[in-house]
Design an enzyme around this catalytic site. Structure first.
Site: not given
Length: 331
Positions: A162, A191, A257, A260, A283, A292
């Site tokens: 990110r 995050k 992004h 990414r 994630h 994906y």
């Protein structure tokens, strides 16, 4: 008693204590909550013609919240996802007050009953390998600035990091001297305070080693031409400039992004299992990574071919598999 009615003291406790100390939310989430109320309070103040510091908790009514959400979409041009993000911050604030003051439980219930707006899932934007290679070829690697820009682009593509993870990267987060004894790694701080490690390609390791040579462990890895750490805006501008130099990307919006997404899509196309991609991207839930699995028509065509009507079935029946039967009987 006055402090329990006035909105200001509650909001101060919520933003400076609750989401920081008790919830330990990520810095970007805290900034998002702050920005929500920076927009909401002046909006309600104008509606009621009352100074912000005199607003009461119940001035934050369901009607005013709905008007504010409509204002975000209609006047500010925000998407439904942004509207829902602002609503989530308001709900969290209502829950915070309702759990600490019984007199506001009913008000809390009304605020939390405001429904999120359904938003359409946007298709995943990503770059084909030739397009990504064209992006990497844009920086002039004969100049120090071009080498810095190339290192940043290559790092984003290698790791799928990110923007915040790249801009906050320190020299101490790199492990580049493993040679043949192990993998060259980078530790990314994601995050919610979560960390993960990603292996680095030899090319990525080489360009990063040149960039951080002689720097202290606490220094930023990616610095601008002014010698200061790259900002989020700086990364966005870099990618926009590079994309504008690639004719195949004309008319497309390319963001960090998208890079990414590109990393994830290329991993899937290379046959990497989806759970490994989940860990690679950081994630929490694999359901986030499942988008994906639908990226490429080639994968879908291969899946259809496996169940095509009239195709001969390959392999032996399990009844004729003596090794399998012997294994079952041995259990």
């Amino acid at each position: 008693m006055h402090d329990l009615v006035t909105l200001g003291p509650w909001l101060r406790r919520f933003l400076s204590e609750h989401i920081v100390t008790e919830r330990n939310l990520a810095r970007n989430t805290r900034s998002s909550y702050r920005d929500t109320f920076s927009l909401l309070l002046p909006f309600i103040s104008r509606k009621l013609r009352k100074p912000v510091d005199r607003l009461a908790v119940r001035d934050l009514s369901t009607q005013h919240v709905l008007q504010f959400l409509a204002h975000l979409e209609e006047d500010r041009g925000c998407s439904a996802r942004t509207r829902n993000q602002r609503l989530a911050a308001i709900r969290a604030f209502a829950r915070f007050i309702g759990s600490r003051d019984p007199a506001h439980i009913e008000w809390c219930g009304h605020i939390r009953a405001i429904a999120s707006k359904k938003s359409m899932q946007q298709p995943v934007g990503w770059l084909a390998r030739p397009e990504m290679e064209a992006m990497l070829a844009v920086p002039d690697r004969k100049t120090p600035r071009g080498r810095d820009e190339y290192a940043l682009l290559l790092f984003l593509y290698n790791t799928g990091a990110r923007v915040s993870e790249a801009t906050q990267l320190k020299v101490r987060d790199l492990q580049l001297e493993h040679g043949n004894r192990g993998h060259d790694l980078v530790t990314l701080h994601g995050k919610g305070g979560k960390t993960r490690q990603c292996p680095l390609w030899p090319e990525t390791k080489a360009v990063l080693a040149q960039r951080v040579l002689g720097r202290a462990a606490e220094n930023a890895v990616f610095v601008s031409r002014l010698g200061t750490p790259f900002t989020r805006f700086g990364v966005y501008r870099l990618i926009e400039r590079c994309a504008a130099r690639v004719p195949a990307l004309a008319g497309r919006t390319i963001t960090p992004h998208v890079i990414r997404h590109t990393t994830a899509c290329h991993l899937v196309l290379a046959g990497v299992d989806i759970n490994t991609v989940r860990a690679w991207l950081g994630h929490v839930s694999i359901s986030t990574t499942n988008i994906y699995a639908e990226i490429d028509i080639t994968l879908k065509a291969q899946a259809v071919a496996l169940c095509e009507v009239g195709q001969p079935q390959l392999g032996r029946s399990w009844k004729n598999d003596k090794d399998l039967m012997a294994f079952l009987k041995s259990l």
